[in-house]
Design a protein around this motif. Structure first.
Motif, PDB file in Angstrom:
ATOM      1  N   ARG A  42      -0.349  -2.858   1.827  1.00 11.06           N
ATOM      2  CA  ARG A  42      -1.332  -2.274   0.894  1.00 11.06           C
ATOM      3  C   ARG A  42      -2.596  -3.124   0.836  1.00 11.06           C
ATOM      4  N   VAL A  43      -2.413  -4.440   0.741  1.00  9.56           N
ATOM      5  CA  VAL A  43      -3.568  -5.346   0.716  1.00  9.56           C
ATOM      6  C   VAL A  43      -4.371  -5.181   2.005  1.00  9.56           C
ATOM      7  N   LEU A  44      -3.693  -5.151   3.138  1.00  9.66           N
ATOM      8  CA  LEU A  44      -4.385  -5.026   4.425  1.00  9.66           C
ATOM      9  C   LEU A  44      -5.120  -3.693   4.545  1.00  9.66           C
ATOM     10  N   ASN A  45      -4.474  -2.599   4.142  1.00 13.12           N
ATOM     11  CA  ASN A  45      -5.145  -1.296   4.193  1.00 13.12           C
ATOM     12  C   ASN A  45      -6.414  -1.300   3.337  1.00 13.12           C
ATOM     13  N   THR A  46      -6.298  -1.785   2.129  1.00 15.79           N
ATOM     14  CA  THR A  46      -7.447  -1.822   1.211  1.00 15.79           C
ATOM     15  C   THR A  46      -8.582  -2.656   1.797  1.00 15.79           C
ATOM     16  N   GLN A  47      -8.245  -3.799   2.352  1.00 19.54           N
ATOM     17  CA  GLN A  47      -9.270  -4.697   2.871  1.00 19.54           C
ATOM     18  C   GLN A  47      -9.855  -4.208   4.196  1.00 19.54           C
ATOM     19  N   GLU A  48      -9.089  -3.444   4.959  1.00 19.91           N
ATOM     20  CA  GLU A  48      -9.672  -2.821   6.155  1.00 19.91           C
ATOM     21  C   GLU A  48     -10.824  -1.911   5.738  1.00 19.91           C
ATOM     22  N   TYR A  49     -10.634  -1.157   4.657  1.00 20.77           N
ATOM     23  CA  TYR A  49     -11.696  -0.258   4.200  1.00 20.77           C
ATOM     24  C   TYR A  49     -12.867  -1.032   3.588  1.00 20.77           C
ATOM     25  N   LYS A  85       5.756 -15.960   8.986  1.00 19.77           N
ATOM     26  CA  LYS A  85       7.091 -16.226   9.514  1.00 19.77           C
ATOM     27  C   LYS A  85       8.151 -15.868   8.494  1.00 19.77           C
ATOM     28  N   PRO A  86       9.217 -15.262   8.911  1.00 22.91           N
ATOM     29  CA  PRO A  86       9.633 -15.016  10.286  1.00 22.91           C
ATOM     30  C   PRO A  86       9.085 -13.702  10.852  1.00 22.91           C
ATOM     31  N   TYR A  87       8.081 -13.132  10.220  1.00 22.95           N
ATOM     32  CA  TYR A  87       7.502 -11.862  10.667  1.00 22.95           C
ATOM     33  C   TYR A  87       6.280 -12.107  11.534  1.00 22.95           C
ATOM     34  N   GLU A  88       5.837 -11.051  12.204  1.00 21.46           N
ATOM     35  CA  GLU A  88       4.607 -11.087  12.998  1.00 21.46           C
ATOM     36  C   GLU A  88       3.685  -9.994  12.494  1.00 21.46           C
ATOM     37  N   LEU A  89       2.415 -10.319  12.395  1.00 17.99           N
ATOM     38  CA  LEU A  89       1.395  -9.359  11.975  1.00 17.99           C
ATOM     39  C   LEU A  89       0.556  -8.978  13.187  1.00 17.99           C
ATOM     40  N   ALA A  90       0.466  -7.681  13.437  1.00 17.26           N
ATOM     41  CA  ALA A  90      -0.383  -7.187  14.523  1.00 17.26           C
ATOM     42  C   ALA A  90      -1.305  -6.111  13.962  1.00 17.26           C
ATOM     43  N   ILE A  91      -2.577  -6.181  14.335  1.00 14.24           N
ATOM     44  CA  ILE A  91      -3.546  -5.148  13.965  1.00 14.24           C
ATOM     45  C   ILE A  91      -4.256  -4.730  15.249  1.00 14.24           C
ATOM     46  N   ALA A  92      -4.093  -3.466  15.584  1.00 14.66           N
ATOM     47  CA  ALA A  92      -4.769  -2.911  16.761  1.00 14.66           C
ATOM     48  C   ALA A  92      -5.910  -2.026  16.270  1.00 14.66           C
ATOM     49  N   HIS A  99     -10.634   3.393  14.097  1.00 16.22           N
ATOM     50  CA  HIS A  99      -9.218   3.555  13.772  1.00 16.22           C
ATOM     51  C   HIS A  99      -8.515   2.209  13.889  1.00 16.22           C
ATOM     52  N   TYR A 100      -7.412   2.062  13.148  1.00 14.03           N
ATOM     53  CA  TYR A 100      -6.600   0.851  13.262  1.00 14.03           C
ATOM     54  C   TYR A 100      -5.139   1.190  13.018  1.00 14.03           C
ATOM     55  N   GLN A 101      -4.269   0.308  13.485  1.00 13.48           N
ATOM     56  CA  GLN A 101      -2.833   0.365  13.212  1.00 13.48           C
ATOM     57  C   GLN A 101      -2.376  -1.042  12.862  1.00 13.48           C
ATOM     58  N   ILE A 102      -1.559  -1.129  11.822  1.00 12.66           N
ATOM     59  CA  ILE A 102      -1.037  -2.414  11.370  1.00 12.66           C
ATOM     60  C   ILE A 102       0.484  -2.398  11.505  1.00 12.66           C
ATOM     61  N   ASP A 124      -1.738   2.809   9.190  1.00 18.09           N
ATOM     62  CA  ASP A 124      -2.930   3.029  10.012  1.00 18.09           C
ATOM     63  C   ASP A 124      -4.072   3.444   9.097  1.00 18.09           C
ATOM     64  N   ASP A 125      -5.173   3.882   9.686  1.00 19.16           N
ATOM     65  CA  ASP A 125      -6.360   4.201   8.898  1.00 19.16           C
ATOM     66  C   ASP A 125      -6.173   5.404   7.986  1.00 19.16           C
ATOM     67  N   ALA A 126      -5.073   6.137   8.102  1.00 19.77           N
ATOM     68  CA  ALA A 126      -4.773   7.217   7.154  1.00 19.77           C
ATOM     69  C   ALA A 126      -4.261   6.639   5.831  1.00 19.77           C
ATOM     70  N   GLY A 127      -3.817   5.382   5.870  1.00 20.46           N
ATOM     71  CA  GLY A 127      -3.376   4.709   4.653  1.00 20.46           C
ATOM     72  C   GLY A 127      -1.930   4.944   4.279  1.00 20.46           C
ATOM     73  N   VAL A 128      -1.205   5.725   5.054  1.00 19.64           N
ATOM     74  CA  VAL A 128       0.209   5.973   4.768  1.00 19.64           C
ATOM     75  C   VAL A 128       1.015   4.779   5.291  1.00 19.64           C
ATOM     76  N   ILE A 129       1.931   4.287   4.466  1.00 19.78           N
ATOM     77  CA  ILE A 129       2.767   3.152   4.852  1.00 19.78           C
ATOM     78  C   ILE A 129       4.141   3.676   5.247  1.00 19.78           C
ATOM     79  N   PHE A 130       4.610   3.231   6.403  1.00 15.88           N
ATOM     80  CA  PHE A 130       5.913   3.629   6.922  1.00 15.88           C
ATOM     81  C   PHE A 130       6.825   2.410   6.978  1.00 15.88           C
TER      82      PHE A 130
END
Length: 142
Positions: A42-49, A85-92, A99-102, A124-130
């Motif tokens: 949610r933080v990442l989506n908001t800040q992308e915008y 860690k132990p997760y990885e963050l990727a933003i394309a 457009h973006y995907q997180i 992604d840029d639609a803002g829906v979290i899966f």
């Protein structure tokens, strides 16, 4: 210290030790609860915008982390986005920046099945979290 204070102190320390010891772990690393993964996305989506509003395009991972650092927003995320860690963050981000995907997920080790069935969060840029996990995994995704 009186006896009651010592008993309370001992009980508190015991509860703390139990809480730390009972945190879900994989390969010695604590799991990040699903709620925290979702809130981080949610933080990442908001800040992308916010970034797009300022620059006219969505940010890559490094651009967004730099933006969050400059705005002193990194601490708003329940997950350390610079080292999750132990997760990885990727933003394309698409070549035109429109457009973006997180993805926020644990890396999987093909030899270690215990790493396969961990919850991952996507948006992604639609803002829906899966939320998702690998096929054939039995998870308790809410």
């Amino acid at each position: 210290m009186n006896k009651i204070a010592l008993i309370l102190l001992g009980s508190s320390l015991g509860i703390l030790v139990m809480a730390v010891a009972s945190s879900p772990r994989v390969n010695g690393e604590a799991e990040i609860p699903t709620e925290k993964l979702v809130n981080a996305i949610r933080v990442l989506n908001t800040q992308e915008y916010s970034y797009r509003h300022e620059t006219g395009r969505f940010a890559t991972r490094e651009e967004l982390l730099t933006f969050l650092r400059k705005k002193s927003i990194l601490s708003e995320s329940p997950v350390d986005l610079e080292s999750p860690k132990p997760y990885e963050l990727a933003i394309a981000t698409s070549p035109d920046g429109m457009h973006y995907q997180i993805t926020l997920k644990r890396p999987s080790d093909m030899i270690d099945k215990s790493t396969w069935c961990k919850t991952a969060a996507f948006s992604d840029d639609a803002g829906v979290i899966f939320l998702g996990a690998a096929i054939d995994c039995k998870t308790s995704i809410p």
